[in-house]
Design a protein around this motif. Structure first.
Motif, short mmCIF file in Angstrom:
data_model
loop_
_atom_site.label_atom_id
_atom_site.label_comp_id
_atom_site.label_asym_id
_atom_site.label_seq_id
_atom_site.Cartn_x
_atom_site.Cartn_y
_atom_site.Cartn_z
N ASN A 167 1.07 -1.23 -0.49
CA ASN A 167 -0.23 -0.19 0.19
C ASN A 167 0.95 1.44 0.38
O ASN A 167 0.50 2.06 -0.86
N GLN A 168 1.95 0.86 0.30
CA GLN A 168 2.72 2.16 0.68
C GLN A 168 3.51 2.00 -0.75
O GLN A 168 3.79 3.50 -0.60
N MET A 169 3.57 1.32 -1.47
CA MET A 169 4.20 1.49 -2.64
C MET A 169 3.09 2.31 -3.76
O MET A 169 3.87 2.33 -4.89
N MET A 170 2.23 2.93 -3.68
CA MET A 170 1.23 3.13 -3.57
C MET A 170 1.41 5.15 -3.83
O MET A 170 1.06 5.67 -3.22
N ILE A 171 2.19 5.44 -5.54
CA ILE A 171 2.72 6.81 -5.01
C ILE A 171 2.32 7.81 -6.41
O ILE A 171 2.52 7.15 -7.27
N ASN A 172 2.11 8.44 -6.18
CA ASN A 172 1.81 9.58 -7.62
C ASN A 172 1.10 8.77 -8.28
O ASN A 172 1.10 8.82 -9.91
N GLY A 173 -0.36 8.29 -7.48
CA GLY A 173 -1.27 6.70 -8.64
C GLY A 173 -0.88 5.73 -8.89
O GLY A 173 -1.54 5.80 -10.18
N ALA A 174 0.74 6.23 -9.02
CA ALA A 174 0.85 4.00 -9.20
C ALA A 174 1.96 3.39 -8.66
O ALA A 174 2.71 4.18 -7.51
N TYR A 175 1.86 2.36 -8.77
CA TYR A 175 2.69 1.60 -7.48
C TYR A 175 4.07 1.64 -8.33
O TYR A 175 4.39 1.37 -9.45
N ARG A 176 5.07 1.28 -7.73
CA ARG A 176 6.55 1.76 -7.50
C ARG A 176 7.36 0.84 -7.10
O ARG A 176 6.96 -0.31 -6.07
N GLN A 177 8.04 0.04 -7.94
CA GLN A 177 9.32 -0.77 -7.05
C GLN A 177 9.73 -0.32 -6.03
O GLN A 177 10.40 0.62 -5.64
N PRO A 178 9.61 -1.09 -4.92
CA PRO A 178 10.36 -0.74 -3.26
C PRO A 178 11.85 -0.57 -3.04
O PRO A 178 12.98 -1.59 -3.19
N THR A 179 12.74 0.27 -3.66
CA THR A 179 14.01 0.31 -4.11
C THR A 179 14.92 0.47 -2.69
O THR A 179 15.57 -0.18 -2.25
N PHE A 180 14.23 0.63 -1.97
CA PHE A 180 13.90 0.81 -0.46
C PHE A 180 14.26 0.06 0.25
O PHE A 180 15.65 -0.25 0.79
N LEU A 181 13.60 -0.93 -0.30
CA LEU A 181 13.98 -2.56 0.02
C LEU A 181 15.21 -2.90 0.14
O LEU A 181 15.59 -4.19 0.60
#
Length: 284
Positions: A167-181
């Motif tokens: 859910n937290q990877m939904m950013i600016n209207g799109a799912y994102r790669q969790p590169t932080f992880l």
């Protein structure tokens, strides 16, 4: 996009008009854990706890200032128009490589003033630094920064991530790669690797625990950085952290080879600092 859950609140709690951010709590917790582990290791190598505490009092502010200055310098077109935001470190925008430069300079001069081998101090700190970096990336997670390219919900689910991360990877209207992880996992694995090996007899000369950290971190950071969409850039073409990663990776390997060939008398890490051990032993 129906059914999307709201992002986690980056503010942990409020004290009157003061907002306490998760970013700061996570970073502070990582530093505390790093200091505790370093203080346990230091006396075994002839470095007193007070030396570590005193060094942290200087190195931590220097690391924060240098990390922010590094970030602001590469984002100057924005901050020149919004100078009041330069000090807003709680909103993110702290460059790890900048913090390492700032802290490294403090460690060098501090150790010279205390007659402590700087390489040895760096060796003691190195595993805890990469651990703190791994923990600190979760501050980026709470701020929804340090993310990667657009991806799909099915991809994230395929990584078997819990829903609160997805859910937290939904950013600016799109799912994102969790590169932080990705980077956090690589850092924690590096911490385990260094902790498992640094007490092996005859393995590391002084300085090589730290240089192994540099090799490990820069290798992983190069690939993770290539996946991010918020990288600091040079001329809008080249990712700064990838350039530094290559330089540090090659430089650390070359330095290990050089010291092994040209400076065979460099003591082993487990030898510690005999002079300071003798100086701090009580009279018998």
């Amino acid at each position: 996009m129906s059914g999307i859950v709201a992002a986690l609140n980056p503010i942990a709690f409020r004290l009157g008009g003061l907002q306490v951010h998760w970013y700061g709590i996570i970073i502070a917790s990582a530093v505390v854990i790093a200091v505790v582990i370093s203080v346990r290791e230091g006396p075994r190598r002839g470095i007193e706890p007070d030396d570590i505490y005193d060094m942290i009092l200087w190195a931590l502010p220097a690391a924060i200032i240098a990390a922010r200055a590094y970030y602001v310098a590469f984002e100057w077109p924005y901050y020149s128009q919004h100078p009041a935001e330069i000090i807003r470190v709680w909103d993110g925008g702290i460059a790890i490589y900048g913090s390492l430069i700032g802290a490294g300079l403090v460690v060098y001069f501090f150790c010279r003033s205390r007659f402590i081998p700087a390489w040895l101090m760096l060796d003691v700190a190195a595993p805890t630094v990469i651990m703190a970096q791994g923990i600190g990336r979760w501050g980026n997670f709470m701020n929804q920064e340090a993310f990667g390219q657009v991806t799909s919900l099915s991809f994230l689910q395929g990584l078997h991530l819990p829903n609160w991360i997805i859910n937290q990877m939904m950013i600016n209207g799109a799912y994102r790669q969790p590169t932080f992880l990705y980077e956090s996992s690589w850092d924690i694995l590096g911490f385990v690797f260094l902790m498992a090996l640094r007490h092996r007899e005859g393995l590391f000369k002084q300085g090589e625990v730290f240089l192994s950290y540099v090799i490990w971190y820069s290798f992983g950071r190069f690939f993770v950085e290539g996946m991010r969409t918020d990288s600091l850039m040079v001329f809008g073409l080249v990712r700064v952290s990838q350039i530094l990663s290559i330089v540090l990776f090659v430089g650390a390997i070359a330095l290990i080879i050089y010291r092994r060939k040209r400076r065979p008398m460099v003591p082993m890490y487990l030898d510690g600092s005999p002079f300071r051990k003798q100086a701090t032993e009580p009279n018998k």
